[in-house]
Design a protein around this motif. Structure first.
Motif, PDB file in Angstrom:
ATOM      1  N   GLY A 141     -24.296  65.824 -25.491  1.00 58.10           N
ATOM      2  CA  GLY A 141     -24.935  67.576 -25.602  1.00 58.10           C
ATOM      3  C   GLY A 141     -25.367  67.750 -23.977  1.00 58.10           C
ATOM      4  N   LEU A 142     -25.465  69.266 -23.246  1.00 57.69           N
ATOM      5  CA  LEU A 142     -26.242  69.675 -23.449  1.00 57.69           C
ATOM      6  C   LEU A 142     -26.347  70.886 -23.816  1.00 57.69           C
ATOM      7  CD1 LEU A 142     -26.405  69.088 -19.454  1.00 57.69           C
ATOM      8  CD2 LEU A 142     -28.163  68.205 -20.590  1.00 57.69           C
ATOM      9  N   ASN A 166     -27.618  65.057 -13.828  1.00 54.90           N
ATOM     10  CA  ASN A 166     -28.388  64.296 -14.640  1.00 54.90           C
ATOM     11  C   ASN A 166     -27.232  64.089 -15.857  1.00 54.90           C
ATOM     12  OD1 ASN A 166     -31.272  63.128 -14.042  1.00 54.90           O
ATOM     13  ND2 ASN A 166     -31.183  64.961 -13.477  1.00 54.90           N
ATOM     14  N   ARG A 167     -26.507  65.070 -15.963  1.00 58.31           N
ATOM     15  CA  ARG A 167     -24.849  64.524 -16.743  1.00 58.31           C
ATOM     16  C   ARG A 167     -24.406  63.914 -16.495  1.00 58.31           C
ATOM     17  NH1 ARG A 167     -21.896  69.832 -17.291  1.00 58.31           N
ATOM     18  NH2 ARG A 167     -20.739  69.079 -15.331  1.00 58.31           N
ATOM     19  N   LEU A 196     -29.571  63.872 -26.842  1.00 57.75           N
ATOM     20  CA  LEU A 196     -29.292  65.653 -27.192  1.00 57.75           C
ATOM     21  C   LEU A 196     -29.892  66.152 -25.591  1.00 57.75           C
ATOM     22  CD1 LEU A 196     -28.813  67.151 -30.256  1.00 57.75           C
ATOM     23  CD2 LEU A 196     -26.736  65.841 -28.507  1.00 57.75           C
ATOM     24  N   SER A 197     -29.648  67.038 -24.476  1.00 59.79           N
ATOM     25  CA  SER A 197     -30.369  67.386 -23.757  1.00 59.79           C
ATOM     26  C   SER A 197     -31.039  66.514 -23.513  1.00 59.79           C
ATOM     27  CB  SER A 197     -31.124  68.802 -23.901  1.00 59.79           C
ATOM     28  OG  SER A 197     -30.286  69.369 -24.366  1.00 59.79           O
ATOM     29  N   ALA A 208     -20.763  57.360 -15.381  1.00 56.82           N
ATOM     30  CA  ALA A 208     -20.683  55.950 -15.184  1.00 56.82           C
ATOM     31  C   ALA A 208     -20.852  55.418 -16.763  1.00 56.82           C
ATOM     32  CB  ALA A 208     -22.472  55.689 -15.410  1.00 56.82           C
ATOM     33  N   LEU A 209     -20.736  55.793 -17.710  1.00 50.72           N
ATOM     34  CA  LEU A 209     -20.342  55.385 -18.481  1.00 50.72           C
ATOM     35  C   LEU A 209     -18.773  55.006 -19.174  1.00 50.72           C
ATOM     36  CD1 LEU A 209     -22.969  57.293 -21.878  1.00 50.72           C
ATOM     37  CD2 LEU A 209     -22.304  54.660 -21.619  1.00 50.72           C
TER      38      LEU A 209
END
Length: 560
Positions: free
Chosen positions: A352-353, A434-435, A234-235, A441-442
């Motif tokens: 999550g963010l 960054n998210r 998370l974050s 990519a995943l």
């Protein structure tokens, strides 16, 4: 309440009358990394035969005091405000804490939680990280982990590398601590009701950064038996500047930065100890001694003196930070490239963010004219702590937005220049790219990846504007902890209680479903949570949840 570990029996405490859980706190998973064990891989603790009390948290890892504790007393109290900028904690700190729901013999899923704090601060005894509520709501065993921080957790120095294994030579000691804790869980958690074949690695902020790094590490990818079966960061992020569009802000620093930090720490420690007069003299001193002699000298310095070097000498050079070093052995040179190549631990992932991540970092607005070119906070940390520690959120406000936020960022809702807009611009430079690079990519390698955005901002004024859905404000909801903590007194009002608790229950329900089944969807959620690039929004009004699904282009303040 006695349970066996491979090192000896431990005796916990039955807290079920209070919170429904059994707890074992301060269980050692490694020997204290003191003396010659400083800057070494974690070593198994000495075994014991008599039942060992496990009723209180182990000490926080040594750190320089910040708003997020631990102060002098390893708990959330007034001493946090008195130790800001001063050393606290201990190098004897490698302990885990375990909570199991009472009356459930298992085997239950295991959630291993890694705390945040920029990899320079934090402690599992923070009441924010108590595992009881999540253990009961998710019907899971919850484990929290201490790990070495700052220069004790991450240090790249040539003189520490001779004759050691590549993992130890990496300088990523904090990551080695987390892996050792996971090995402890694998070998022991069945005796506490947990299933070693179903472990979710969860963490927030720095904890999430470390999880992202470890997902690409051979230490987890090649682990036999498998140590982690689901991931919940998370974050956090794991991108280098080279992974992002120009001008965006990466989470990871390159190996060259870590090497420069190690050299500077050694040189300025020599100056500070009076061994040499200046940096040039330090290089002469180092050149006249073997690597072993240099390492022994540095290990003999007090933790306090070294932390003072970081604050006084390294910070002005931009070398005071901490975090995973992508040196190639423990962390690949580009974790994002490793994910794209499929060279990572491919497990179900939920990340999550928060919507207003940047509002917890108002000083960052001074970094660029694009962000306003000035700090977004008028109050120093001591004043913030003093005001918030005993704040009454149900009484008339005793502070104003003008006391916190500079005039140039007011009104907060002003288009382009207000505090909200500047915080969204910080999101666009740091958190959003960054998210996207991680999740995209995943998604090229697996379908079972989910993402949430936390939007709750029902704090009493003016904190709804000062913080909103700031970085870390999802943690009390995810762990079910609304007792004393850094922001709780300014956050948890009677007016928002019903909606707040309902949202927390929904979030913990999703975490429990994910831990059990590798999918956060469950009947009580009330809607389908699609995989990335869709995003589930966790929000609530004063009385009820307001959960919805959006697409990534509309998240974190972006325009559709």
């Amino acid at each position: 309440m006695e349970r066996n570990t491979i090192y000896g029996p431990v005796v916990g405490v039955d807290e079920s009358a209070k919170n429904g859980a059994l707890a074992w706190k301060g269980v050692p998973f490694a020997k204290a990394p003191l003396g010659r064990l400083r800057w070494r891989a974690p070593v198994a603790p000495e075994c014991w035969t008599a039942p060992r009390p496990a009723r209180q948290f182990g000490d926080a890892c040594v750190q320089t005091g910040r708003l997020y504790g631990p102060g002098r007393n390893n708990r959330h109290d007034l001493s946090i405000g008195e130790t800001l900028g001063k050393s606290s904690g201990s190098e004897d700190c490698l302990y885990v804490n375990i909570w199991s729901p009472a009356g459930h013999p298992g085997p239950l899923p295991v959630i291993v939680f890694v705390h945040g704090g920029s990899n320079i601060t934090g402690y599992t005894a923070d009441p924010l990280y108590d595992g009881a509520a999540l253990a009961v709501r998710a019907n899971a065993v919850v484990v929290t982990v201490n790990y070495r921080l700052g220069i004790f957790g991450f240090l790249d120095l040539a003189q520490l590398k001779a004759g050691v294994e590549p993992a130890e030579a990496s300088g990523n000691f904090a990551l080695l601590d987390i892996v050792e804790a996971l090995r402890f869980v694998n070998r022991n958690i069945a005796n506490f009701g947990g299933d070693p074949g179903n472990v979710t690695l969860m963490g927030q902020s720095a904890g999430a950064v470390n999880i992202w790094a470890l997902l690409t590490s051979p230490l987890l990818v090649a682990a036999a038996p498998t140590l982690v079966h689901r991931a919940l960061p998370l974050s956090g992020g794991v991108a280098l500047a080279s992974d992002l569009p120009p001008g965006r802000l990466p989470v990871l620093r390159p190996s060259a930065w870590h090497a420069a930090q190690g050299k500077a720490l050694l040189a300025w420690a020599l100056v500070g100890a009076g061994e040499v007069a200046d940096e040039a003299g330090a290089q002469d001193w180092i050149g006249q001694r073997s690597g072993r002699e240099v390492a022994d000298w540095l290990r003999a310095r007090s933790a306090d003196s070294l932390l003072n070097i970081v604050a006084g000498s390294l910070a002005p050079l931009g070398l005071a930070g901490s975090g995973p070093n992508p040196e190639g052995a423990v962390v690949p040179p580009s974790p994002i490239a490793a994910i794209r190549a499929g060279d990572y631990l491919k497990v179900p992932l939920l990340a999550g963010l928060t919507r207003d991540e940047g509002k917890l970092f108002p000083a960052t607005l001074a970094l660029s004219p694009l962000l306003g070119g000035a700090s977004g906070r008028l109050l120093d940390d001591a004043t913030v702590f003093s005001l918030q520690f005993d704040y009454d959120p149900d009484a008339p406000a005793r502070t104003t937005i003008e006391a916190w936020i500079p005039q140039q960022f007011l009104p907060v809702s002003a288009p382009g220049t207000g505090f909200n807009a500047r915080s969204e611009q910080l999101n666009a430079l740091l958190f959003t790219p960054n998210r996207d690079v991680m999740m995209d990519a995943l998604r090229t390698r697996q379908e079972n990846v989910w993402f949430y955005q936390f939007d709750w901002d029902e704090q009493p004024a003016p904190f709804d504007a000062i913080y909103g859905a700031a970085h870390g404000f999802d943690v009390p909801f995810a762990l079910g902890n609304f007792g004393p903590s850094m922001f709780s007194a300014a956050m948890n009002s009677a007016a928002n209680r019903k909606g707040r608790l309902a949202l927390s229950d929904a979030m913990m329900g999703c975490i429990g479903a994910f831990a059990w089944h590798g999918d956060p969807n469950h009947a009580q959620l009330g809607l389908a949570w699609p995989a990335w690039p869709s995003i589930l929004v966790f929000d609530a009004g004063p009385d009820a949840t307001a959960i919805s699904v959006i697409e990534k282009a509309t998240a974190l303040g972006e325009q559709p």
